[in-house]
Enzyme design. Structure first.
Site, PDB file in Angstrom:
ATOM      1  CE1 TYR A  60      45.486  45.683  47.060  1.00 49.48           C
ATOM      2  CE2 TYR A  60      43.635  46.008  45.581  1.00 49.48           C
ATOM      3  CZ  TYR A  60      44.597  45.184  46.133  1.00 49.48           C
ATOM      4  OH  TYR A  60      44.659  43.867  45.771  1.00 49.48           O
ATOM      5  CE  LYS A  81      41.611  44.268  48.161  1.00 47.55           C
ATOM      6  NZ  LYS A  81      42.253  43.227  47.379  1.00 47.55           N
ATOM      7  CD  GLU A 105      44.626  35.107  49.410  1.00 49.27           C
ATOM      8  OE1 GLU A 105      43.467  35.553  49.394  1.00 49.27           O
ATOM      9  OE2 GLU A 105      45.572  35.697  49.979  1.00 49.27           O
ATOM     10  CG  LEU A 153      42.105  40.074  51.438  1.00 48.80           C
ATOM     11  CD1 LEU A 153      42.904  41.123  52.216  1.00 48.80           C
ATOM     12  CD2 LEU A 153      41.728  40.622  50.075  1.00 48.80           C
TER      13      LEU A 153
HETATM   14  N1  PDD Z   1      41.375  41.424  44.903  1.00 44.63           N
HETATM   15  N2  PDD Z   1      42.529  37.447  47.790  1.00 44.63           N
HETATM   16  C1  PDD Z   1      43.314  38.367  47.216  1.00 44.63           C
HETATM   17  C2  PDD Z   1      44.791  38.180  47.257  1.00 44.63           C
HETATM   18  C3  PDD Z   1      42.729  39.484  46.573  1.00 44.63           C
HETATM   19  O1  PDD Z   1      43.520  40.415  45.997  1.00 44.63           O
HETATM   20  C4  PDD Z   1      41.326  39.608  46.524  1.00 44.63           C
HETATM   21  C5  PDD Z   1      40.642  40.772  45.854  1.00 44.63           C
HETATM   22  C6  PDD Z   1      40.545  38.609  47.138  1.00 44.63           C
HETATM   23  C7  PDD Z   1      39.045  38.678  47.165  1.00 44.63           C
HETATM   24  O2  PDD Z   1      38.625  39.677  48.043  1.00 44.63           O
HETATM   25  P1  PDD Z   1      37.222  40.429  47.845  1.00 44.63           P
HETATM   26  O3  PDD Z   1      36.200  39.379  47.813  1.00 44.63           O
HETATM   27  O4  PDD Z   1      37.130  41.291  49.051  1.00 44.63           O
HETATM   28  O5  PDD Z   1      37.293  41.188  46.550  1.00 44.63           O
HETATM   29  C8  PDD Z   1      41.188  37.554  47.774  1.00 44.63           C
HETATM   30  C9  PDD Z   1      40.896  42.629  44.252  1.00 44.63           C
HETATM   31  C10 PDD Z   1      39.574  42.470  43.604  1.00 44.63           C
HETATM   32  C11 PDD Z   1      41.964  43.152  43.325  1.00 44.63           C
HETATM   33  O6  PDD Z   1      43.126  43.085  43.721  1.00 44.63           O
HETATM   34  O7  PDD Z   1      41.660  43.630  42.235  1.00 44.63           O
END
Ligand code: PDD
Length: 283
Positions: free
Chosen positions: A33, A148, A180, A204
């Site tokens: 996703y 992801k 993270e 991620l």
């Molecule tokens: N999550 N780490 C994890 C485990 C994440 O699920 C996310 C983002 C990030 C940040 O990634 P980005 O900057 O590309 O949004 C880091 C999304 C927003 C979610 O699961 O809703």
């Protein structure tokens, strides 16, 4: 206006969108996703998000439309929603497809692509002005966190625990080192230098993280180092902040019951979050 959703090329009312009970996303969390923010009708870093979707799908051998097709479909869907004019976000999900339940997936399945737009869910201004609390918990995820994947049980349990502790986020620790947050990346500031864990298989590679590293830090003359961060070093940092699509750049002032960064939003974090606001709201 009632929002429509996207299902395999069709833009249809939410209640008309049906998924087969043998979709492998439903039975096995067998899918990937993206969450993409929309500012004033424009998706932020759309290509980067869709490239990551293509990459995640390839890692799991899930059939995925080419990047150009994904971009076109995403824009076509966005144009049919209220968010073509205002702030919002798009959730995009690609599952492996439908088959009778069996662990080893058969070859040649047709993947299922879903998109749904919704409000951006902007966080209260006080979170950015005053900072938030986080908690630390062991990282219980698999070792391919760079994918992801929609298999998010450890993340949702971690986030729920944060809520229970009146914290914004749970930051995870593996073998004494910070990885993270459950849905955000993490940075510390030491003597004006930004430090964030390297983009190994254990995190991620966040798009917001990359925006801070590649766009904002150089623009502000700030040095960035990608280094492993031991828990003790983390707790002694001058500043701590989180990054993510819906988190943006969020200052942290408390870890568990301990005040960090003197309990105040540090200057570097403030500079970064203001620059991020500027970048996203003026694109
Ligand atoms: N999550 N780490 C994890 C485990 C994440 O699920 C996310 C983002 C990030 C940040 O990634 P980005 O900057 O590309 O949004 C880091 C999304 C927003 C979610 O699961 O809703």
């Amino acid at each position: 206006m009632k929002q429509k959703v996207y299902l395999n090329g069709e833009i249809i009312p939410r209640e008309k969108a049906t998924i087969d009970i043998e979709d492998r996303g439903y039975q096995f969390a067998d899918g990937v996703y993206e969450v993409i923010a929309i500012y004033q009708g424009k998706p932020f870093k759309l290509t980067e998000h869709l490239e990551r979707l293509v990459f995640s799908a390839a890692e799991l051998e899930i059939e995925c439309p080419p990047l150009e097709k994904l971009e076109q479909e995403c824009q076509r869907y966005l144009a049919s929603t209220d968010y073509s004019q205002q702030n919002g976000k798009i959730y995009l999900q690609l599952t492996r497809g439908v088959c009778s339940r069996t662990h080893a997936y058969p070859d040649g399945l047709e993947s299922v692509l879903v998109m749904k737009a919704g409000p951006l869910g902007e966080k209260p201004e006080s979170y950015f002005k005053e900072g938030v609390k986080i908690i630390i918990r062991p990282d219980e995820r698999w070792s391919r966190c760079y994918v992801k994947s929609i298999a998010l049980l450890p993340n949702i349990m971690a986030k729920k625990e944060a809520k229970r502790e009146a914290a914004y986020e749970t930051v995870m620790e593996r073998d004494g080192f910070i990885t993270e947050g459950s849905s955000a990346n993490v940075f510390i500031v030491e003597k004006g230098t930004l430090i964030t864990p390297p983009a190994t298989n254990y995190i991620l590679k966040g798009i917001t993280r990359q925006t801070v590293i590649e766009d904002i830090a150089p623009q502000k003359g700030l040095e960035v180092k990608e280094e492993s961060i031991a828990l003790t070093r983390f707790l002694a940092a001058d500043e701590i902040f989180l990054t993510g699509t819906t988190t943006e750049v969020m200052p942290v002032i408390q870890v568990n019951d301990k005040e960090v960064a003197k309990g105040q939003v540090g200057d570097v974090t403030q500079t970064l979050y203001q620059a991020y606001r500027q970048l996203t709201r003026s694109q």
